[in-house]
Each structure stands twice: as structure tokens, then as C-alpha cells.
Design a protein around this motif. Structure first.
Motif, PDB file in Angstrom:
ATOM      1  N   ILE A 168      36.474 -21.377 -51.847  1.00 16.02           N
ATOM      2  CA  ILE A 168      36.503 -19.927 -52.002  1.00 16.02           C
ATOM      3  C   ILE A 168      36.425 -19.251 -50.640  1.00 16.02           C
ATOM      4  N   THR A 169      37.276 -18.240 -50.450  1.00 19.10           N
ATOM      5  CA  THR A 169      37.261 -17.459 -49.214  1.00 19.10           C
ATOM      6  C   THR A 169      36.719 -16.064 -49.505  1.00 19.10           C
ATOM      7  N   SER A 170      35.702 -15.643 -48.765  1.00 21.57           N
ATOM      8  CA  SER A 170      35.094 -14.332 -48.961  1.00 21.57           C
ATOM      9  C   SER A 170      36.035 -13.239 -48.450  1.00 21.57           C
ATOM     10  N   HIS A 171      36.299 -12.211 -49.270  1.00 26.99           N
ATOM     11  CA  HIS A 171      37.151 -11.097 -48.855  1.00 26.99           C
ATOM     12  C   HIS A 171      36.447 -10.241 -47.802  1.00 26.99           C
ATOM     13  N   GLN A 172      35.140 -10.197 -47.830  1.00 26.15           N
ATOM     14  CA  GLN A 172      34.384  -9.335 -46.925  1.00 26.15           C
ATOM     15  C   GLN A 172      34.226  -9.943 -45.540  1.00 26.15           C
ATOM     16  N   THR A 173      33.863 -11.212 -45.488  1.00 23.73           N
ATOM     17  CA  THR A 173      33.568 -11.845 -44.195  1.00 23.73           C
ATOM     18  C   THR A 173      34.646 -12.812 -43.728  1.00 23.73           C
ATOM     19  N   GLY A 174      35.489 -13.246 -44.664  1.00 19.82           N
ATOM     20  CA  GLY A 174      36.513 -14.227 -44.312  1.00 19.82           C
ATOM     21  C   GLY A 174      35.972 -15.642 -44.251  1.00 19.82           C
ATOM     22  N   SER A 175      34.676 -15.809 -44.487  1.00 21.33           N
ATOM     23  CA  SER A 175      34.078 -17.141 -44.435  1.00 21.33           C
ATOM     24  C   SER A 175      34.498 -17.958 -45.653  1.00 21.33           C
ATOM     25  N   LYS A 176      34.505 -19.276 -45.475  1.00 23.79           N
ATOM     26  CA  LYS A 176      34.920 -20.168 -46.551  1.00 23.79           C
ATOM     27  C   LYS A 176      33.698 -20.866 -47.138  1.00 23.79           C
ATOM     28  N   ASP A 177      33.717 -20.987 -48.459  1.00 24.84           N
ATOM     29  CA  ASP A 177      32.601 -21.572 -49.168  1.00 24.84           C
ATOM     30  C   ASP A 177      33.138 -22.585 -50.175  1.00 24.84           C
ATOM     31  N   THR A 178      32.335 -23.588 -50.491  1.00 28.41           N
ATOM     32  CA  THR A 178      32.700 -24.559 -51.512  1.00 28.41           C
ATOM     33  C   THR A 178      31.699 -24.469 -52.643  1.00 28.41           C
ATOM     34  N   ARG A 179      32.204 -24.243 -53.850  1.00 28.57           N
ATOM     35  CA  ARG A 179      31.322 -24.064 -54.998  1.00 28.57           C
ATOM     36  C   ARG A 179      31.590 -25.162 -56.032  1.00 28.57           C
ATOM     37  N   LYS A 180      30.513 -25.752 -56.540  1.00 30.52           N
ATOM     38  CA  LYS A 180      30.616 -26.785 -57.566  1.00 30.52           C
ATOM     39  C   LYS A 180      30.613 -26.124 -58.944  1.00 30.52           C
ATOM     40  N   VAL A 181      31.668 -26.384 -59.744  1.00 29.97           N
ATOM     41  CA  VAL A 181      31.775 -25.805 -61.083  1.00 29.97           C
ATOM     42  C   VAL A 181      32.077 -26.930 -62.077  1.00 29.97           C
ATOM     43  N   PHE A 182      31.252 -27.020 -63.118  1.00 30.62           N
ATOM     44  CA  PHE A 182      31.479 -28.033 -64.146  1.00 30.62           C
ATOM     45  C   PHE A 182      32.702 -27.654 -64.989  1.00 30.62           C
ATOM     46  N   LEU A 183      33.479 -28.671 -65.374  1.00 30.13           N
ATOM     47  CA  LEU A 183      34.680 -28.415 -66.172  1.00 30.13           C
ATOM     48  C   LEU A 183      34.337 -27.725 -67.482  1.00 30.13           C
ATOM     49  N   ARG A 184      33.172 -28.042 -68.037  1.00 33.87           N
ATOM     50  CA  ARG A 184      32.768 -27.446 -69.310  1.00 33.87           C
ATOM     51  C   ARG A 184      32.612 -25.933 -69.208  1.00 33.87           C
ATOM     52  N   ASP A 185      32.437 -25.410 -67.978  1.00 31.36           N
ATOM     53  CA  ASP A 185      32.192 -23.984 -67.787  1.00 31.36           C
ATOM     54  C   ASP A 185      33.448 -23.197 -67.438  1.00 31.36           C
ATOM     55  N   ILE A 186      34.591 -23.858 -67.387  1.00 30.97           N
ATOM     56  CA  ILE A 186      35.841 -23.170 -67.063  1.00 30.97           C
ATOM     57  C   ILE A 186      36.530 -22.725 -68.346  1.00 30.97           C
ATOM     58  N   TYR A 187      36.852 -21.433 -68.437  1.00 33.51           N
ATOM     59  CA  TYR A 187      37.621 -20.922 -69.565  1.00 33.51           C
ATOM     60  C   TYR A 187      39.109 -21.199 -69.351  1.00 33.51           C
ATOM     61  N   TYR A 188      39.635 -20.627 -68.274  1.00 36.59           N
ATOM     62  CA  TYR A 188      41.045 -20.832 -67.955  1.00 36.59           C
ATOM     63  C   TYR A 188      41.286 -20.495 -66.493  1.00 36.59           C
ATOM     64  N   ILE A 189      42.453 -20.918 -66.018  1.00 37.28           N
ATOM     65  CA  ILE A 189      42.858 -20.690 -64.634  1.00 37.28           C
ATOM     66  C   ILE A 189      44.208 -19.987 -64.667  1.00 37.28           C
ATOM     67  N   GLU A 190      44.356 -18.978 -63.825  1.00 42.87           N
ATOM     68  CA  GLU A 190      45.629 -18.266 -63.792  1.00 42.87           C
ATOM     69  C   GLU A 190      46.137 -18.114 -62.360  1.00 42.87           C
ATOM     70  N   SER A 191      47.436 -18.001 -62.269  1.00 47.12           N
ATOM     71  CA  SER A 191      48.084 -17.816 -60.977  1.00 47.12           C
ATOM     72  C   SER A 191      48.873 -16.513 -61.015  1.00 47.12           C
ATOM     73  N   ASN A 192      48.682 -15.681 -59.971  1.00 48.53           N
ATOM     74  CA  ASN A 192      49.362 -14.395 -59.921  1.00 48.53           C
ATOM     75  C   ASN A 192      49.600 -14.020 -58.462  1.00 48.53           C
ATOM     76  N   ASN A 193      50.851 -13.778 -58.129  1.00 49.91           N
ATOM     77  CA  ASN A 193      51.194 -13.400 -56.753  1.00 49.91           C
ATOM     78  C   ASN A 193      50.642 -14.381 -55.723  1.00 49.91           C
ATOM     79  N   LYS A 194      50.857 -15.668 -56.013  1.00 46.46           N
ATOM     80  CA  LYS A 194      50.459 -16.751 -55.113  1.00 46.46           C
ATOM     81  C   LYS A 194      48.942 -16.878 -54.969  1.00 46.46           C
ATOM     82  N   LYS A 195      48.186 -16.278 -55.875  1.00 43.03           N
ATOM     83  CA  LYS A 195      46.739 -16.408 -55.877  1.00 43.03           C
ATOM     84  C   LYS A 195      46.322 -17.175 -57.135  1.00 43.03           C
TER      85      LYS A 195
END
Length: 250
Positions: free
Chosen positions: A137-164
Motif C-alpha cells: 500500500i502506498t500512502s496518498h498523503q506521505t507517499g510512503s509504502k507499507d505492507t499490510r497482512k490481510v487474511f483471505l477470509r476477510d476479503i470481499y472482492y477486488i476491483e480494478s479501475n483506471n489502472k488502480k
């Protein structure tokens, strides 16, 4: 793992027959039989798989109570299989996310086939509870990069829009680095790519129709395919996926 299975039918002999078929196919499974909805609910135990009659023990009411309890407590959804002599309740069965709908008299070969798929799904869901993905994950405010651990069970869905790429989870929404192809190939069979810009965690789906809407365990319905959005209605590919994943038909 020890799989816990409940059989609930007012016909005690039928319960014994089902229990014997389960024991023959999965002898290490723990099977408990109940002759009424009250007995099953009063037991206060959670089961991985429920075999429920519809008429004799009000199986639909039991299923609704099970789903309500699991939603309120954030538990993995159990597998519910209706075993009944009545075809007319099939649509209601899918309203409570039934895994399958078996008609009496039950054919042994068909029962073993459905039980085998259900056992595979139990093991898959247990595994999914432990699996996770690392989101960059890249912070919009600081530009710093972060890595976040997310369990698959907690993901609803993933979408792509305008290369994001945006990941929608029980803990929030994250704009991340990566491509839809990478997520689609790395997240496993529970994630269905219903369109090039949407990847859905089917383990979180509680209902679906021509608009293919999902509902998470803790949130209101999240519609990810809308008319005019460029995402077409469910097609034969989706029907085929349902059959492979749960033996269900949309």
C-alpha cells in the motif's frame, strides 16, 4: 481435522441410514443425529456440515437461525445440505446459501458425491482461515509504502479501475500495487473473476442474482456489478464456477 456433522430429520431410521453412509465414506467424522429442530438448537454445538429435512423438522427455519448465529459471531459459514422429498422449496434453500439440495429417496452414489464435495469444502474453508496475502500500500498523503497482512477470509472482492487495484475487506478498503492477473492467479479457487475488473471471494457470497450482489458477514450488501458499468450479468462461466465450487446452480 475432525469434521462434525449434524443430521436432523424426524424420521429416526432415515437419520441412521444417513449416518451409516457418512461413516462408510468418512469413518473419522463425528456424526450426531437429531429428530427435531428444538433438539438440534438446544444442543448449542456448531457443526461443519448440516443435513436438514425441510418439512419434518422445519429445516429452513433451522438454517436461518444457523446463518444468523454465524453472522452475529463472525464464524465461518457451515455447509447446509437439505435432504427432502419436496422440490418446491429449492429456491428458498438457496436463500440460506444451501450447498446442495438432495431429493428423497436418496441415491447412495449421489449422496457420496455430494458428501465428498462438502468435505473438500470444509477443508478448504479451514485452510482459508489461515491463509493471507501481503498487500503493498502506498500512502496518498506521505507517499510512503507499507505492507499490510490481510487474511483471505476477510476479503470481499477486488476491483480494478483506471489502472488502480482496490481491495475491499472487512477492515477497510485499500488501494494497492499489483495487477488483477496477479491476484487472480495467486488467491486460489474461492476467488471468481466474474469480469476482467472484478475478482470475488465466493466464500463471502450470501446471495446472487442477475446483478450478482454479495453480502459480507458484517456489512450491508455490496453491489459490484451494476447495469451500465461494463460488467455483464452472470454467464455460463459463472454457472460453471458455481457447480465446481459448491455443486450449486444459480
Amino acid at each position: 481435522m475432525e469434521v462434525r456433522i449434524a443430521v436432523c430429520d424426524s424420521d429416526i431410521e432415515f437419520c441412521k441410514d444417513l449416518g451409516n453412509m457418512i461413516a462408510a465414506h468418512r469413518p473419522e467424522a463425528r456424526v450426531e443425529s437429531f429428530s427435531s429442530a428444538a433438539d438440534l438448537l438446544q444442543a448449542g454445538r456448531d457443526f461443519h456440515i448440516y443435513f436438514l429435512d425441510i418439512k419434518g423438522v422445519s429445516g429452513l427455519d433451522i438454517a436461518r437461525k444457523i446463518r444468523e448465529h454465524q453472522a452475529q459471531n463472525g464464524k465461518i459459514r457451515s455447509i447446509i445440505i437439505f435432504v427432502t422429498g419436496y422440490r418446491e422449496h429449492m429456491e428458498e434453500a438457496f436463500d440460506v446459501q444451501a450447498f446442495h439440495y438432495l431429493l428423497k429417496p436418496v441415491q447412495r452414489d449421489k449422496f457420496v458425491q455430494v458428501l465428498g464435495r462438502a468435505l473438500q469444502e470444509v477443508e478448504f474453508r479451514a485452510k482459508q482461515e489461515e491463509e493471507y496475502v501481503l498487500l503493498k500500500i502506498t500512502s496518498h498523503q506521505t507517499g510512503s509504502k507499507d505492507t499490510r497482512k490481510v487474511f483471505l477470509r476477510d476479503i470481499y472482492y477486488i476491483e480494478s479501475n483506471n489502472k488502480k487495484v482496490t481491495v475491499h475487506t472487512t477492515g477497510g478498503t485499500y488501494e494497492v500495487q499489483g495487477t488483477m492477473d496477479e491476484f487472480a492467479s495467486g488467491l486460489g479457487p474461492a476467488f471468481y473473476r466474474c469480469h476482467r475488473c472484478y475478482l470475488v471471494n465466493f466464500a463471502m457470497v450470501s446471495s446472487y442474482n442477475q446483478n450478482c450482489a454479495i453480502q459480507g458477514r458484517r456489512t450491508e450488501t455490496a453491489a459490484f456489478r451494476k447495469s451500465g458499468s461494463g460488467c455483464a450479468a452472470p454467464n455460463r462461466g459463472f454457472a460453471g464456477y458455481l457447480w465446481r465450487y459448491a455443486g450449486a446452480a444459480p
